[in-house]
Design a protein around this motif. Structure first.
Motif, PDB file in Angstrom:
ATOM      1  N   ARG A 204      45.292  48.527  56.001  1.00 25.94           N
ATOM      2  CA  ARG A 204      44.313  48.583  54.750  1.00 25.94           C
ATOM      3  C   ARG A 204      43.644  47.158  54.862  1.00 25.94           C
ATOM      4  O   ARG A 204      44.011  46.182  54.804  1.00 25.94           O
ATOM      5  N   ILE A 205      42.305  47.416  54.394  1.00 25.68           N
ATOM      6  CA  ILE A 205      41.426  46.264  54.214  1.00 25.68           C
ATOM      7  C   ILE A 205      40.887  46.292  52.763  1.00 25.68           C
ATOM      8  O   ILE A 205      40.552  47.461  52.215  1.00 25.68           O
ATOM      9  N   LEU A 206      41.166  45.457  52.049  1.00 27.97           N
ATOM     10  CA  LEU A 206      41.034  45.171  50.550  1.00 27.97           C
ATOM     11  C   LEU A 206      39.723  44.543  50.338  1.00 27.97           C
ATOM     12  O   LEU A 206      39.905  43.024  50.437  1.00 27.97           O
ATOM     13  N   VAL A 207      38.621  44.811  50.070  1.00 23.50           N
ATOM     14  CA  VAL A 207      37.529  44.034  49.687  1.00 23.50           C
ATOM     15  C   VAL A 207      37.327  43.699  48.298  1.00 23.50           C
ATOM     16  O   VAL A 207      37.320  44.724  47.453  1.00 23.50           O
ATOM     17  N   VAL A 208      37.054  42.489  47.899  1.00 24.32           N
ATOM     18  CA  VAL A 208      37.082  41.978  46.453  1.00 24.32           C
ATOM     19  C   VAL A 208      35.824  41.485  46.351  1.00 24.32           C
ATOM     20  O   VAL A 208      35.437  40.329  46.823  1.00 24.32           O
ATOM     21  N   GLY A 209      35.046  41.881  45.455  1.00 21.55           N
ATOM     22  CA  GLY A 209      33.847  41.414  45.511  1.00 21.55           C
ATOM     23  C   GLY A 209      33.569  40.445  44.003  1.00 21.55           C
ATOM     24  O   GLY A 209      34.508  40.073  43.333  1.00 21.55           O
ATOM     25  N   ASP A 210      32.578  40.359  43.661  1.00 25.13           N
ATOM     26  CA  ASP A 210      32.294  39.437  42.185  1.00 25.13           C
ATOM     27  C   ASP A 210      31.520  40.260  41.245  1.00 25.13           C
ATOM     28  O   ASP A 210      30.719  41.405  41.567  1.00 25.13           O
TER      29      ASP A 210
ATOM     30  N   VAL B 126      37.163  44.674  42.045  1.00 22.02           N
ATOM     31  CA  VAL B 126      36.083  43.522  41.500  1.00 22.02           C
ATOM     32  C   VAL B 126      36.764  42.881  40.404  1.00 22.02           C
ATOM     33  O   VAL B 126      37.418  43.898  39.610  1.00 22.02           O
ATOM     34  N   PRO B 127      36.871  41.566  39.909  1.00 25.33           N
ATOM     35  CA  PRO B 127      37.521  41.161  38.661  1.00 25.33           C
ATOM     36  C   PRO B 127      36.782  41.668  37.640  1.00 25.33           C
ATOM     37  O   PRO B 127      35.465  41.746  37.742  1.00 25.33           O
ATOM     38  N   ASN B 128      37.266  41.713  36.356  1.00 26.21           N
ATOM     39  CA  ASN B 128      36.639  41.985  35.149  1.00 26.21           C
ATOM     40  C   ASN B 128      36.309  40.721  34.699  1.00 26.21           C
ATOM     41  O   ASN B 128      37.459  40.044  34.342  1.00 26.21           O
TER      42      ASN B 128
ATOM     43  N   GLY C 164      38.479  36.734  34.458  1.00 19.15           N
ATOM     44  CA  GLY C 164      37.680  35.440  34.738  1.00 19.15           C
ATOM     45  C   GLY C 164      36.937  35.514  36.136  1.00 19.15           C
ATOM     46  O   GLY C 164      37.056  36.700  36.816  1.00 19.15           O
ATOM     47  N   TYR C 165      36.604  34.284  36.822  1.00 18.31           N
ATOM     48  CA  TYR C 165      35.855  34.525  37.864  1.00 18.31           C
ATOM     49  C   TYR C 165      36.735  34.472  39.258  1.00 18.31           C
ATOM     50  O   TYR C 165      37.693  34.055  39.191  1.00 18.31           O
ATOM     51  N   GLY C 166      36.266  35.312  40.142  1.00 16.93           N
ATOM     52  CA  GLY C 166      36.885  35.082  41.281  1.00 16.93           C
ATOM     53  C   GLY C 166      38.408  35.914  41.519  1.00 16.93           C
ATOM     54  O   GLY C 166      38.891  36.350  40.649  1.00 16.93           O
ATOM     55  N   LEU C 167      38.761  35.484  42.686  1.00 19.40           N
ATOM     56  CA  LEU C 167      40.265  36.101  43.075  1.00 19.40           C
ATOM     57  C   LEU C 167      41.095  34.959  42.325  1.00 19.40           C
ATOM     58  O   LEU C 167      41.311  33.963  42.455  1.00 19.40           O
ATOM     59  N   SER C 168      41.663  35.574  41.282  1.00 17.26           N
ATOM     60  CA  SER C 168      42.784  35.047  40.820  1.00 17.26           C
ATOM     61  C   SER C 168      44.428  35.550  40.901  1.00 17.26           C
ATOM     62  O   SER C 168      44.471  36.502  41.426  1.00 17.26           O
TER      63      SER C 168
ATOM     64  N   GLY D  92      28.317  43.888  34.984  1.00 16.99           N
ATOM     65  CA  GLY D  92      29.225  42.583  35.317  1.00 16.99           C
ATOM     66  C   GLY D  92      29.182  41.768  33.988  1.00 16.99           C
ATOM     67  O   GLY D  92      29.943  41.190  33.582  1.00 16.99           O
ATOM     68  N   ARG D  93      28.088  41.834  33.258  1.00 19.70           N
ATOM     69  CA  ARG D  93      27.907  40.745  31.943  1.00 19.70           C
ATOM     70  C   ARG D  93      28.520  41.544  30.688  1.00 19.70           C
ATOM     71  O   ARG D  93      29.177  40.778  30.159  1.00 19.70           O
ATOM     72  N   LEU D  94      28.304  42.646  30.535  1.00 16.94           N
ATOM     73  CA  LEU D  94      29.117  43.160  29.206  1.00 16.94           C
ATOM     74  C   LEU D  94      30.305  44.296  29.378  1.00 16.94           C
ATOM     75  O   LEU D  94      31.004  44.445  28.569  1.00 16.94           O
ATOM     76  N   GLU D  95      30.192  44.914  30.581  1.00 16.83           N
ATOM     77  CA  GLU D  95      31.419  45.701  30.732  1.00 16.83           C
ATOM     78  C   GLU D  95      32.221  45.374  32.197  1.00 16.83           C
ATOM     79  O   GLU D  95      32.803  44.376  32.120  1.00 16.83           O
ATOM     80  N   ASP D  96      32.124  46.319  33.235  1.00 13.74           N
ATOM     81  CA  ASP D  96      32.925  46.229  34.432  1.00 13.74           C
ATOM     82  C   ASP D  96      32.028  46.445  35.470  1.00 13.74           C
ATOM     83  O   ASP D  96      31.440  47.543  35.626  1.00 13.74           O
TER      84      ASP D  96
END
Length: 579
Positions: free
Chosen positions: A71-77, A105-107, A112-116, A297-301
């Motif tokens: 499995r490959i999990l792509v995490v965006g911004d 993708v993080p909410n 917050g920002y990025g991979l946490s 990304g600014r107001l929702e998801d």
């Protein structure tokens, strides 16, 4: 604020095609281009991936995951670059034989920002149980500053590939492989790739490896150029400099979109934005398509935006694009209210006061939305011609703040934040970014100290001469150049954008007539010597409550005006002052 107009200088040289108007040659020369091949670079001129540091290790990870069925999990911004990078990674990996490619993708409000670590925990709970090797996590458009998140993924036994373009800090995250053209010692000639460009290059290298190893039975390989529409949008949206390499990528992507061969989601976004896909420009992407994608990304998801970009069915993509369009309208309302608050704080600040005041500005309001502070910082930076940081609570009523910083040319804003962090360790929780834009977080109680430290760092690092605002012009147009041929040549001579400025001209005109349209905009009828008929012009946001002077010095762009006919042109006014 008084603006100085400076005209670019450049001497035309080289062997240009006869069909290219001298005006366009002059514009290229003013941008330092004497070679026609560099004026409008093609895909055949793309830099090769070979010199990107970390590429072999990245391809090893991806090729092994494909071979094992891992499995490959792509995490965006959660911005347009991160969303398009995520879509390019998912689409490209599937094209190259990967199965079970997942994305996340993080909410902004939750993670917050990025991979946490919190996001890693959530992803672990969502991953389906499957035998075999542990999953491979791939970050796109972030990760270089996500030390804790990468460590949390590694602690679970996952392998991690970081693909990013943001400037690294003094230490790198503990990933299995990192691809970032801005790493120290990286020999890749262009440092301007957006996040979507980095992952596209990784896919190019992966395809080359798989082809050499005989993964494609007929010796052919999937055509990754089908992803260039997404690469173009992410590159333009992220405001990275459009060097020759990026212009080749963006031009190729625009050609796909103009030909109606873009992905269903992008075509739907172009349509709901009211743009004509057949003559789409980089400016249309920057001011119409990207804001609708960014709004999620600014107001929702941003999951909604990525879902739109991954859609292959126009009937599915259209309602997603309409939802993004509606969110963007909501974002504009929030932004306008926040700008009104910011403007009120500077209502008494005239040009003289601005010139005498601090070289940096910090803004905060407890009711602002963290997803929109970057736009507020950008607008106020333009108004004040000062580096600006705008803050909002990370969550309503919270004690942590998120800030977005925007800079003026000549001041590297991430270096300023690094100087603050070095001078006062612990004042800022985290930060990252580029020369012109950066983000940070800090406790609300630290804001006064940060404001002082930020202002002091700017004073030390900024040449005061750079605080004099100026507009850079390509000079005047000759009377015969106010026509559709030259307007179309300028439009198609790009892509124009960050670091490769769209042509802007200046001259003095007689104002024959004027009227206010849409409450805020100024419609003008202008006369200039040598041009027999009046010229139509529009100055968006140009109504100040006072009628324009009879003679005005204008900075303007020459554009086609299809509304008035196939040969009509209009001037898009960027600056107006009494002559």
């Amino acid at each position: 604020m008084t603006l100085r107009i400076r005209r670019r200088a450049g001497e035309v040289s080289g062997a240009w095609p006869d069909e290219m108007p001298p005006l366009l040659r002059r514009v290229y020369a003013a941008r330092g281009i004497a070679d026609p091949a560099l004026a409008q670079p093609r895909l055949s001129q793309l830099l090769l991936p070979d010199t990107l540091a970390g590429l072999d290790a990245a391809v090893d990870l991806l090729a092994d995951a494909i071979a094992r069925g891992t499995r490959i999990l792509v995490v965006g911004d959660f911005d347009a670059d991160g969303a398009t990078a995520c879509a390019v990674a998912v689409r490209g990996l599937r094209m190259l034989g990967a199965h079970g490619v997942l994305h996340a993708v993080p909410n902004r409000q939750v993670h917050g920002y990025g991979l946490s670590p919190a996001l890693v925990d959530e992803l672990s709970a969502r991953l389906p149980e499957a035998p075999g090797a542990p999953p491979l996590l791939v970050t796109v458009d972030h990760g270089i500053a996500c030390h804790a998140g990468v460590a949390a993924a590694k602690a679970r036994g996952w392998r991690v590939l970081v693909t990013d373009h943001h400037l690294p800090g003094p230490a790198l995250p503990p990933a299995d492989a990192i691809v970032n053209p801005n790493l120290a010692g990286d020999a890749f000639p262009s440092k301007c790739l957006a996040g979507v460009g980095v992952i596209f290059y990784v896919l190019l290298a992966l395809r080359a490896r798989l082809r050499r190893e005989g993964a494609f039975a007929d010796a052919s390989a999937p055509d990754l150029s089908s992803l260039l529409d997404l690469v173009a949008v992410g590159t333009v949206a992220d405001l990275v400099p459009l060097d020759a390499n990026n212009r080749a990528l963006v031009a190729a992507g625009l050609r796909r979109l103009r030909a109606g061969r873009g992905c269903a989601g992008l075509q739907a976004l172009v349509d709901v934005a009211g743009r004509d896909a057949a003559c789409l420009t980089a400016a249309d992407v920057a001011f119409a398509v990207a804001p609708r994608l960014n709004a999620a990304g600014r107001l929702e998801d941003m999951s909604l935006g990525i879902e739109c970009l991954l859609s292959d069915d126009p009937a599915t993509a259209r309602p997603l694009a309409e939802r993004l369009h509606a969110i963007n309208a909501e974002r504009r309302g929030v932004q306008q209210a926040m700008l009104a608050d910011a403007e009120a704080a500077f209502a008494a600040l005239d040009a003289d006061a601005a010139d005498a005041g601090d070289a940096a500005v910090c803004l905060f309001h407890p009711d602002w939305h963290a997803g929109v502070v970057g736009l507020v910082a950008s607008k106020m930076k333009e108004r004040l011609h000062r580096p600006v940081v705008a803050f909002a609570p990370s969550e309503p009523g919270g004690t942590s703040l998120r800030g977005s910083a925007r800079s003026i040319p000549g001041l590297h804003i991430r270096d300023v934040l690094a100087a603050v962090d070095s001078a006062q360790p612990g004042l800022v929780d985290r930060f990252g970014g580029h020369a012109m834009a950066a983000g940070l977080s800090l406790p609300r109680a630290h804001l006064p100290a940060f404001e002082r430290a930020f202002a002091e760092a700017v004073r030390r690092m900024l040449d005061p001469a750079l605080l004099a605002a100026e507009i850079v012009s390509d000079g005047a147009l000759s009377p015969h150049e106010f026509d559709r041929r030259h307007a179309d040549a300028l439009r198609d001579g790009g892509p124009w954008g960050q670091g490769f400025a769209e042509p802007l001209f200046d001259d003095v005109f007689e104002v024959a007539d004027w009227r206010v349209v849409g409450e805020r905009h100024l419609r003008l009828s202008l006369r200039i010597g040598g041009v027999p008929a009046p010229l139509n012009a529009i100055h968006f946001g140009g109504w100040t409550g006072e009628r324009p002077a009879p003679r005005c010095h204008l900075c303007f762009r020459l554009a086609a005006d299809d509304y008035r006919g196939p040969q009509a042109v209009q001037l898009i006014v960027e600056h107006l002052a009494a002559a």
